[in-house]
Design a protein around this motif. Sequence first.
Motif, mmCIF file in Angstrom:
data_model
loop_
_atom_site.group_PDB
_atom_site.id
_atom_site.type_symbol
_atom_site.label_atom_id
_atom_site.label_comp_id
_atom_site.label_asym_id
_atom_site.label_seq_id
_atom_site.Cartn_x
_atom_site.Cartn_y
_atom_site.Cartn_z
ATOM 1 N N ASN A 40 19.948 106.989 -54.402
ATOM 2 C CA ASN A 40 21.374 106.968 -54.877
ATOM 3 C C ASN A 40 22.494 106.473 -53.810
ATOM 4 N N ALA A 44 23.435 102.425 -54.137
ATOM 5 C CA ALA A 44 24.674 102.144 -54.762
ATOM 6 C C ALA A 44 25.209 100.965 -53.594
ATOM 7 N N ARG A 47 23.666 97.773 -54.028
ATOM 8 C CA ARG A 47 24.546 96.775 -55.043
ATOM 9 C C ARG A 47 25.395 96.206 -55.095
ATOM 10 N N ASP A 82 29.061 107.981 -50.008
ATOM 11 C CA ASP A 82 28.418 106.748 -49.278
ATOM 12 C C ASP A 82 29.709 105.965 -49.680
ATOM 13 N N THR A 85 28.994 101.028 -54.840
ATOM 14 C CA THR A 85 30.087 100.584 -55.033
ATOM 15 C C THR A 85 30.512 101.674 -56.309
ATOM 16 N N MET A 87 32.060 104.669 -58.995
ATOM 17 C CA MET A 87 31.807 105.016 -60.268
ATOM 18 C C MET A 87 33.164 104.791 -60.963
ATOM 19 N N HIS A 95 26.553 107.329 -66.846
ATOM 20 C CA HIS A 95 25.421 107.788 -65.960
ATOM 21 C C HIS A 95 25.019 108.974 -65.273
ATOM 22 N N LEU A 96 26.293 109.791 -65.253
ATOM 23 C CA LEU A 96 26.097 111.195 -65.351
ATOM 24 C C LEU A 96 25.506 111.991 -66.478
ATOM 25 N N ARG A 101 16.574 107.570 -66.480
ATOM 26 C CA ARG A 101 15.674 106.461 -65.539
ATOM 27 C C ARG A 101 14.074 107.213 -66.450
ATOM 28 N N GLY A 128 15.837 111.993 -60.130
ATOM 29 C CA GLY A 128 17.510 111.402 -60.203
ATOM 30 C C GLY A 128 18.728 112.553 -60.097
ATOM 31 N N PHE A 129 19.676 112.170 -60.859
ATOM 32 C CA PHE A 129 20.743 113.626 -59.672
ATOM 33 C C PHE A 129 20.670 114.579 -60.578
ATOM 34 N N THR A 178 31.737 106.902 -53.214
ATOM 35 C CA THR A 178 31.305 108.453 -53.750
ATOM 36 C C THR A 178 30.730 109.523 -52.932
HETATM 37 P P1 ADP Z 1 18.326 106.428 -61.623
HETATM 38 O O1 ADP Z 1 18.735 106.449 -59.627
HETATM 39 O O2 ADP Z 1 16.498 106.379 -61.538
HETATM 40 O O3 ADP Z 1 19.549 105.236 -62.125
HETATM 41 P P2 ADP Z 1 20.198 108.562 -61.502
HETATM 42 O O4 ADP Z 1 19.541 109.436 -62.549
HETATM 43 O O5 ADP Z 1 19.676 108.902 -60.068
HETATM 44 O O6 ADP Z 1 18.530 108.280 -61.734
HETATM 45 O O7 ADP Z 1 21.411 108.554 -61.195
HETATM 46 C C1 ADP Z 1 21.975 107.436 -62.033
HETATM 47 C C2 ADP Z 1 22.760 106.374 -62.534
HETATM 48 O O8 ADP Z 1 24.137 107.163 -61.903
HETATM 49 C C3 ADP Z 1 22.543 105.511 -61.465
HETATM 50 O O9 ADP Z 1 21.499 104.263 -61.546
HETATM 51 C C4 ADP Z 1 23.721 104.655 -61.217
HETATM 52 O O10 ADP Z 1 24.640 104.223 -61.970
HETATM 53 C C5 ADP Z 1 24.344 106.310 -60.691
HETATM 54 N N1 ADP Z 1 24.211 106.731 -60.108
HETATM 55 C C6 ADP Z 1 24.038 107.868 -59.433
HETATM 56 N N2 ADP Z 1 24.374 107.948 -57.948
HETATM 57 C C7 ADP Z 1 25.889 107.013 -57.315
HETATM 58 C C8 ADP Z 1 26.154 106.964 -56.358
HETATM 59 N N3 ADP Z 1 26.477 107.603 -55.176
HETATM 60 N N4 ADP Z 1 26.981 105.420 -56.911
HETATM 61 C C9 ADP Z 1 27.049 105.002 -57.748
HETATM 62 N N5 ADP Z 1 26.615 105.187 -58.607
HETATM 63 C C10 ADP Z 1 25.854 106.364 -58.229
#
Ligand code: ADP
Length: 635
Positions: A40, A44, A47, A82, A85, A87, A95-96, A101, A128-129, A178
Amino acid sequence: MSDEQLQSKEFEAEVSRLLEMMIHSVYSESEVFLRELIANASDACDRLRYMQQTDEELQKLGQDFQVDITLDKDAGTITITDNGTGMSQDDLVEHLGTIARSGTRAFAAMLEEKGESGAAGIGQFGVGFYSAFIVASEVEVLSKAAGKPEVSRWVSDGTSGYRVGPAEGAEFLATHGTRITLQIRENQQEYLDVSRLKQVVKKYAEHIAIPVRLIEVKDGATEVPEEVNAKGALWARNKNEILDKEYADFYRGLTHHFDEPAHIIHYHAEGRMDYSVLLFVPQEAPFDLYNGEREAQVKLHVKKMFITDKAEILPGYLRFVKGLVDCTDLPLNISREMLQNSPQVVALRKAVTNRVLTEMNKIAERMPEQFEKMFEKFGPVLKEGLYEDHERKEDLLELIRFRTTTQEGWRSLKQVKEDMKEGQQKIYYITGRSREEIDASPHLEGFKSRDIEVLILSDPIDDFWVNMVHEFDGTALASVTRAGEELKEVAKNDQAGQPDGDKAADGGAMVPEIKKATLIAAIRQALKDDVADVKLSERLTDSPVCLVSDHGGIDLNLEKILAAQGQSIQAKRILEINPDHPYILGLARRSEEKGFADEIREPARLLHDLARVMDGEAPSRPKEFVKAVTSLLQK
Ligand code: ADP
Ligand code: MG
């Protein structure tokens, strides 16, 4: 973690259930949390780099991308930071707070099916997260979206919900990015051991293009950071020094696939342009090979920096090939428009595509079994090239493998051509929806009786390219539905079935030519509105009749497909009759004895409808057909 300003929110129902399952059932593969969080962080940064191409404000942030993993044993925390980008607060919620995904969903579906015991396979999924909660009792995310002033905070213990809000005054010095802090669970203390942590970080960060550092905090002071992926980008290294395992890890990191690569294409090109290519053919076909995006997604890097995966380096029919190209000669800030038109990119596409086909040819020659395995998975995709890529049609024809009517296993056109029968002028194919349908086709009878090998084309894509590919290496390709007279030139084999009619009653199988000619004339007369012509067949041995296309006409199967889409372009066809079939013999006799016209009309129509039924179509006059069959039954 102070939290006066935070607002509480609940997870979506499925998220909390998934978290529950993950935390309580998966210990053996708990290390995947690092894979996910590092990925992730690196995503980021990629991106942000991409956004910088078109946004001058963001360009001011520079491109010194960096991922830091900080271990504070005393505090019991691991922090992943990191400068990607970042959030905003809305991003954090969006996203969280939801399952993002497909990997996570696939994992949840498997848990649903197998119950908790299934959770042992978590490593195969991109979870993922949320995987952070496998090892952390609490997760805090501090984030600042690039180009925006405010810092936001997201905190959760992963049970039912999370709290989110502004994080003024938070100790967050970076200009953007982040920081994720994991409060490590009692039973996951192994990750607080620096050598264990280093081992896992190395495993997952080694091939990430952005520098990843491991930093240890001891007695409140920071030790000298250690760069974990100092070996540099895998693709830039010398092939001989790279282990299979390194390739496999890299492949999985790059593609999010969980299999091993079946083939690896890795080379450096120098000359007019300098570039490195690292491509993989997967073992398994991804689930969206046919219904996902058709564009190949080979990543384009410039001087090791990821630029885009939309540069269409490979054509759509090679979309199963994954990997990247790194070119030194393109500008770093190359724009989308430039990508489309740049002569360098055009040259790159051409060179890489040719190389992939050459490599495939080598595999086909040197390791035929492996090639066939690949063809089994990706053959139908490769065939798209036959109608898409005129320039490489010949090369593709050599690569394509076929099932045939007379041989086991896969056959190349070269082999089929070498094994042509004496007198055989063309290579024949038959199209159809399934092997069963094809096997039952009357069109094949004359080929079976002559042992002529016929290509079986049962992939939907086949109907499209056969109309554009007319020969292979100087030999015509023809549909069995269009074969005719020329079959005579090939001798029938010994066992070729004469239909076992009552020959004695007929005074022998032979019917004089004159009788046949009268019969043909009679049937032609009876069916003059239904068929283009009536002919004696060279192909039939068991069936009395069949319908074939005129030579210039459109292939039968394609006609059916178009009809199914509502585009009827049904051309009249030719009815072929089998002069050796007992029913036809009888008819020939009667036609001579009684004069034809009326006597022949009904049987002729019946035969015509019978031929339609054998091709999977409805009789043209259903009522009459049923009446005729019923009256036959009564006899
Ligand atoms: P995926 O990476 O497959 O999209 P994740 O559950 O790992 O699924 O993350 C979900 C979303 O959260 C990511 O698509 C991104 O938009 C955001 N995200 C997660 N970690 C970060 C990060 N370190 N910096 C920016 N955005 C993040
Ligand atoms: Mg992710």
